[in-house]
Design an enzyme around this catalytic site. Structure first.
Site, PDB file in Angstrom:
ATOM      1  N   VAL A 109      17.435  10.066   2.706  1.00 21.67           N
ATOM      2  CA  VAL A 109      18.592  10.265   3.555  1.00 21.67           C
ATOM      3  C   VAL A 109      18.369   9.809   4.987  1.00 21.67           C
ATOM      4  CG1 VAL A 109      18.029  12.616   4.267  1.00 21.67           C
ATOM      5  CG2 VAL A 109      20.420  11.923   4.101  1.00 21.67           C
ATOM      6  N   SER A 114      23.884   7.022   9.983  1.00 17.17           N
ATOM      7  CA  SER A 114      25.066   7.857   9.824  1.00 17.17           C
ATOM      8  C   SER A 114      24.827   9.008   8.851  1.00 17.17           C
ATOM      9  CB  SER A 114      26.230   7.008   9.294  1.00 17.17           C
ATOM     10  OG  SER A 114      25.895   6.414   8.053  1.00 17.17           O
ATOM     11  N   CYS A 115      23.564   9.348   8.603  1.00 15.50           N
ATOM     12  CA  CYS A 115      23.255  10.313   7.552  1.00 15.50           C
ATOM     13  C   CYS A 115      23.599  11.733   7.931  1.00 15.50           C
ATOM     14  CB  CYS A 115      21.777  10.227   7.176  1.00 15.50           C
ATOM     15  SG  CYS A 115      20.662  10.737   8.512  1.00 15.50           S
ATOM     16  N   GLY A 116      23.743  12.031   9.235  1.00 20.64           N
ATOM     17  CA  GLY A 116      24.093  13.375   9.635  1.00 20.64           C
ATOM     18  C   GLY A 116      22.898  14.266   9.887  1.00 20.64           C
TER      19      GLY A 116
END
Length: 275
Positions: A109, A114-116
């Site tokens: 991830v 933009s994975c958070g």
């Protein structure tokens, strides 16, 4: 196999007049990357250098660090229901004794900006995964005038961009400004993976003493890929993100943005750029 460019009909309007003509577009097709036969990732890419792209991706994932880690890279046959080969599925078979990682969302991830994930988790993930931790001690120095000349050198070498205007580029340079390799792709991350993959296949990792120049912005993902390949200097013609700067500072990398003509911003590792 998919071509790098394709022709399409276009209505062209110039000075109020319209005409029909063919236009050259960059090709974009999906590439599925498999590891020991198991699906790992899918990326949209410009066909070409697919094996290098897959290998470079696995370097950035911390799976590979040398050509000897790979037993074989092959296109998967029978990729469609009728058994024909689309050349859009690549399998990387690890060499005997190379551990197969746990292919999970938690493991992969951190690879996208933009994975958070929070910044600290992202930075920790890269630091613990890299095989080349000596980035901060790389003694390379790059004269500012040499660095300023690199974007023009990169642009001059972009043959497909000349025909399409629709590709990102990544170029690997020496500190003296010699262009060692250049790859083009619809995805800037793919262009970097192709550079890193080719270096891995040639047994040239880590890429100590080198400069990586990208044609767009410097995202966290691109800094991560450079760190994983042992590249001490990353320059971009556009802006970096805040997390990209954080990773460069933590890793000991030199990060340059807005490299245009005689101008640039140095966000990290300014001691490597000599006036």
């Amino acid at each position: 196999m998919g071509r790098v460019t394709e022709r399409r009909r276009v209505v062209r309007i110039r000075n109020g007049g319209a005409g029909v003509r063919p236009d050259t577009l960059v090709a974009e097709e999906p590439l599925e990357i498999r590891l020991n036969g198991k699906p790992l990732a899918i990326t949209m890419r410009t066909p070409g250098d697919d094996f290098a792209l897959a290998v470079g991706f696995l370097v950035s994932e911390g799976v590979l660090a040398a050509a000897s880690d790979v037993q074989a890279v092959t296109y998967c046959e029978g990729a469609t229901e009728d058994g024909s080969n689309t050349y859009n599925v690549v399998n990387v078979q690890l060499a005997a004794g190379i551990p197969v990682p746990d292919i999970t969302l938690e493991r992969n991830v951190y690879t996208t900006s933009s994975c958070g994930l929070c910044g600290k988790a992202s930075l920790d993930a890269v630091r613990t995964a890299t095989r080349f931790p000596g980035l901060a001690t790389d003694p390379v120095r790059v004269p500012v005038e040499v660095l300023c000349a690199m974007p023009d050198r990169l642009r001059e070498a972009q043959k497909v961009f000349d025909r399409t205007g629709g590709l990102h580029a990544a170029g690997l340079f020496t500190a003296q400004g010699e262009l060692l390799d250049l790859r083009e792709d619809v995805g800037r991350h793919n262009a970097v993976d192709k550079i890193v993959g080719r270096a891995c296949q040639a047994g040239r990792l880590p890429l100590a003493g080198s400069v990586l120049l990208v044609s767009g912005r410097a995202s966290f993902e691109l800094v991560q890929k450079a760190v994983m390949a042992g590249i001490p200097v990353l320059a971009a013609v556009s802006a970096p993100s805040s997390l990209a700067v954080d990773l460069a500072l933590e890793s000991g990398m030199t990060l340059v943005g807005f490299l245009r003509g005689p101008d640039m911003n140095i966000y990290a590792g300014e001691e490597r750029i000599t006036l």
